[in-house]
Design a protein around this motif. Structure first.
Motif, short mmCIF file in Angstrom:
data_model
loop_
_atom_site.label_atom_id
_atom_site.label_comp_id
_atom_site.label_asym_id
_atom_site.label_seq_id
_atom_site.Cartn_x
_atom_site.Cartn_y
_atom_site.Cartn_z
N LEU A 1 0.66 -1.21 -0.65
CA LEU A 1 0.19 -0.34 -0.08
C LEU A 1 0.86 0.74 -0.20
N ARG A 2 2.72 1.25 0.52
CA ARG A 2 3.14 2.53 0.59
C ARG A 2 3.28 3.48 -0.75
N HIS A 3 3.59 2.42 -1.88
CA HIS A 3 4.11 2.00 -3.26
C HIS A 3 2.84 2.62 -4.19
N SER A 4 1.62 1.98 -3.26
CA SER A 4 0.62 2.77 -4.04
C SER A 4 0.49 3.50 -4.57
N VAL A 5 0.76 3.95 -3.48
CA VAL A 5 0.42 5.98 -3.96
C VAL A 5 2.12 7.06 -4.12
N ASP A 6 1.25 7.72 -5.11
CA ASP A 6 3.25 8.43 -5.35
C ASP A 6 2.84 9.92 -4.41
N PHE A 7 3.23 10.55 -3.57
CA PHE A 7 3.57 11.39 -2.11
C PHE A 7 4.57 12.51 -2.89
N VAL A 8 3.79 13.44 -3.24
CA VAL A 8 4.25 14.49 -3.73
C VAL A 8 4.29 16.18 -3.39
N ARG A 9 5.30 17.27 -2.88
CA ARG A 9 5.04 18.26 -2.14
C ARG A 9 4.32 18.75 -3.30
N ALA A 10 3.63 19.50 -3.20
CA ALA A 10 2.38 20.73 -4.06
C ALA A 10 2.35 21.81 -3.37
N ASN A 11 2.16 23.20 -4.07
CA ASN A 11 1.63 24.48 -3.49
C ASN A 11 0.34 24.68 -4.42
N LEU A 12 -1.21 24.26 -4.69
CA LEU A 12 -1.67 24.75 -5.50
C LEU A 12 -1.58 26.23 -5.64
N ASN A 13 -1.42 26.85 -4.83
CA ASN A 13 -1.31 28.37 -5.37
C ASN A 13 0.20 28.86 -5.93
N LYS A 14 0.95 27.36 -6.53
CA LYS A 14 2.07 27.95 -7.32
C LYS A 14 1.64 27.60 -8.61
N PRO A 15 1.85 27.45 -9.61
CA PRO A 15 1.50 26.88 -10.99
C PRO A 15 2.54 26.29 -11.65
N GLU A 16 4.06 26.09 -11.10
CA GLU A 16 4.97 25.70 -11.16
C GLU A 16 4.66 24.39 -10.39
N ASP A 17 4.24 24.33 -9.82
CA ASP A 17 3.74 22.99 -8.60
C ASP A 17 3.12 21.82 -8.99
N LEU A 18 2.43 21.87 -9.80
CA LEU A 18 1.34 21.20 -10.14
C LEU A 18 1.83 20.36 -11.91
N TRP A 19 2.96 21.07 -12.39
CA TRP A 19 2.65 20.01 -13.42
C TRP A 19 2.62 18.80 -14.17
N ARG A 20 2.84 18.75 -12.96
CA ARG A 20 2.21 16.56 -12.94
C ARG A 20 0.78 16.32 -12.45
N PHE A 21 0.43 17.65 -12.14
CA PHE A 21 -1.09 17.28 -12.52
C PHE A 21 -1.77 17.17 -13.25
N SER A 22 -1.57 16.03 -13.97
CA SER A 22 -2.81 16.57 -15.67
C SER A 22 -3.61 15.12 -15.92
N ARG A 23 -4.76 15.52 -16.74
CA ARG A 23 -5.43 14.00 -17.30
C ARG A 23 -6.18 13.61 -15.97
N ILE A 24 -6.42 14.17 -14.97
CA ILE A 24 -6.71 13.71 -13.47
C ILE A 24 -8.22 13.52 -13.41
N ASP A 25 -8.86 11.98 -13.06
CA ASP A 25 -9.77 12.18 -13.72
C ASP A 25 -10.83 12.02 -12.16
N VAL A 26 -10.29 11.95 -11.00
CA VAL A 26 -11.34 12.40 -10.00
C VAL A 26 -10.62 12.88 -8.94
N VAL A 27 -11.12 14.01 -8.30
CA VAL A 27 -9.75 15.13 -7.18
C VAL A 27 -10.78 14.65 -5.87
N PHE A 28 -10.18 14.57 -5.17
CA PHE A 28 -10.74 14.67 -3.41
C PHE A 28 -9.58 15.85 -2.65
N CYS A 29 -10.49 16.94 -2.29
CA CYS A 29 -10.13 18.25 -1.92
C CYS A 29 -11.38 18.50 -1.44
#
Length: 289
Positions: A197-225
């Motif tokens: 289970l630890r290997h099933s999740v990719d944990f990464v730092r991201a600041n929602l207020n900084k567009p440069e932090d969000l480049w890897r988040f594309s083609r997302i199908d479901v968001v939990f916020c």
């Protein structure tokens, strides 16, 4: 004979608080109002003393000009609230496996991954809860490549999430059967979630207020916020909604906390109701919200 040194507590004035609150807001989108003075002042004083800055002015200068941004990250970790638990608001997980994923599959091509993003993920309970729920409750899990992405602005909680170690209090809502199946009891009485289970999740730092932090988040199908936007003001909420919209695939869904409403934030998303559960959907091509 040496003179004795008297330690004094740095003073945070109203002007100091306002300057810091504006700085932190610009960097994170989180707005500290006057009723948060005690919370903010205490942490600022702790860091002024820890860095031996002496006073707010010196510390604030260092905070803004420090080239590595290390101190800003330390302070951000201290200023963000990370309170969560396993299987919180589990009715949304039921909605995910009973309704949402079937609609997601309708716009997928063979071989396309399903990408689920937890933001903010805190110490990992939500992301791991989703992984467990998918394995137990979604019969199609073995037929599709599901990518679980989890992000937070706080680097300390991300390290904790990757380790997956939880106190007995943290897992008190986990059934004995799930504890036995997915966790290992450690000698100190804590519980560590399984390596798979630890290997099933990719944990990464991201600041929602900084567009440069969000480049890897594309083609997302479901968001939990869930329970993040309540800490933002209207402008930051609209910016967050726009960031999610851009990261999501057409037809994708976003789940918010039970006290949050995307309809009061942005007109970009359609309101969808499955039973008593409300979620929000990015329109498909040619559709309008």
């Amino acid at each position: 004979m040496t003179a004795s040194t008297t330690l004094t507590t740095p003073v945070i004035t109203e002007q100091d608080f306002a300057r810091f609150a504006e700085y932190f807001y610009r960097r994170t989108g989180i707005l500290f109002e006057a009723n948060k003075r005690y919370f903010v002042d205490k942490r600022l004083i702790d860091r002024i003393n820890a860095t031996q800055s002496g006073d707010f002015a010196s510390y604030f200068r260092m905070l803004r000009l420090h080239p590595s941004g290390t101190e800003t990250q330390i302070l951000t970790n201290m200023m963000t609230v990370n309170e969560t638990y396993f299987f919180r608001e589990a009715y949304q997980f039921d909605c995910l496996t009973q309704h949402v994923l079937d609609e997601v599959l309708a716009y997928k091509q063979p071989g396309d991954p399903i990408r689920i993003w937890c933001m903010p993920c805190s110490t990992g309970e939500e992301a791991y809860s989703i992984a467990i729920h998918l394995m137990e409750c979604w019969p199609k899990i073995d037929r599709y490549d599901v990518e679980l992405l989890a992000s937070d602005i706080d680097t300390a909680v991300l390290d904790s999430a990757r380790n997956g170690i939880y106190s007995p209090r943290s897992v008190q809502g986990v059934t004995p059967a799930r504890l036995s199946r997915y966790f290992q009891r450690l000698r100190n009485g804590n519980w560590q979630i399984s390596e798979d289970l630890r290997h099933s999740v990719d944990f990464v730092r991201a600041n929602l207020n900084k567009p440069e932090d969000l480049w890897r988040f594309s083609r997302i199908d479901v968001v939990f916020c869930r329970n993040l936007l309540i800490y933002f003001d209207d402008m930051s909420r609209r910016a967050a909604a726009q960031a999610f919209f851009q990261a999501m695939s057409p037809g994708a869904f976003i789940c918010l906390g039970h006290s949050e409403s995307m309809s009061r934030i942005s007109g970009l998303f359609k309101v969808r109701k499955f039973g008593s559960t409300i979620v929000y959907q990015k329109p498909l091509f040619g559709e309008t919200a």
